[in-house]
Scaffold this active site. Structure first.
Site, PDB file in Angstrom:
ATOM      1  CG  ASP A  67      -1.917   1.100   1.222  1.00 31.99           C
ATOM      2  OD1 ASP A  67      -2.889   0.982   0.454  1.00 31.99           O
ATOM      3  OD2 ASP A  67      -1.744   2.079   1.958  1.00 31.99           O
ATOM      4  CG  ASN A  75      -4.509  11.098  -6.037  1.00 36.68           C
ATOM      5  OD1 ASN A  75      -3.807  11.122  -7.037  1.00 36.68           O
ATOM      6  ND2 ASN A  75      -5.265  10.073  -5.730  1.00 36.68           N
ATOM      7  CG  ASP A  84      -3.809   8.535 -12.854  1.00 37.30           C
ATOM      8  OD1 ASP A  84      -4.236   8.032 -11.786  1.00 37.30           O
ATOM      9  OD2 ASP A  84      -4.560   9.009 -13.738  1.00 37.30           O
ATOM     10  CD  GLU A 110      -4.297   4.109  -1.708  1.00 40.09           C
ATOM     11  OE1 GLU A 110      -4.563   4.315  -0.526  1.00 40.09           O
ATOM     12  OE2 GLU A 110      -5.109   4.351  -2.621  1.00 40.09           O
TER      13      GLU A 110
END
Length: 194
Positions: A67, A75, A84, A110
């Site tokens: 993770d 983000n 991304d 993620e």
């Protein structure tokens, strides 16, 4: 004769396009479009098979759940395009650090899962540590301007136990190990033996 030849050529082109379209649709159904890794649907359908094979042959099998740490803040700070970019680069590094027989999948968001056939827990833990170290050591490039950011990853590892183990309990142990890695300060590997 010319008319028939044209018709047959047209028919062959149509069939070739149809075959390519079906192949592409099947590929899209089992592949994550962003990272190019297998998706959760593929993992769900193949993990049981790999698990059963390992148990039947009395061979080891390990699972690693990763993770990305504080991904929401990536983000928020760099937009979804930046996020991304990080996900694509993480997938590339993950692929580079696992074997061809290992099953690397994007689990969701993620989170990524790697299923490692014929791999003892101690070896899987070393692989996880190697991946964690590479992620932490080399900054990730985001955007076209060459900007880089630091990224870390937490990893939970578990292995098939002798006896009455199940796929669900194997994944649960890996998930608990991941949770322990996250709550223990992030950027670490935790392996759950039982």
């Amino acid at each position: 004769l010319t008319a028939r030849l044209r018709t047959q050529v047209r028919r062959k082109r149509y069939n070739d396009q149809l075959r390519a379209s079906v192949t592409q649709t099947i590929e899209m159904a089992v592949t994550d479009g962003l990272t190019g890794l297998h998706n959760r649907r593929y993992l769900d359908s193949h993990l049981e098979t790999l698990f059963d094979r390992a148990v039947a042959r009395r061979r080891p099998l390990s699972v690693m759940i990763t993770d990305l740490d504080r991904f929401k803040s990536i983000n928020d700070a760099h937009g979804h395009d930046g996020g991304d970019d990080v996900l694509r680069e993480f997938a590339r590094r993950l692929r580079k650090n696992v074997r061809g027989i290992d099953l690397a999948c994007r689990f969701g968001g993620e989170e990524f899962v790697v299923v490692m056939p014929d791999t003892e827990g101690a070896v899987a833990e070393k692989v996880a540590e190697r991946i964690r170290a590479e992620i932490a050591q080399v900054p990730f490039a985001i955007g076209a301007d060459g900007k880089t950011i630091e990224v870390t990853v937490s990893v939970g590892v578990s292995s098939v136990l002798k006896g009455t183990d199940t796929v669900a309990s194997l994944m649960k142990r890996a998930d608990l190990a991941l949770y322990e890695a996250k709550s223990g300060g992030r950027n670490r590997v935790v392996a759950k033996a039982a």
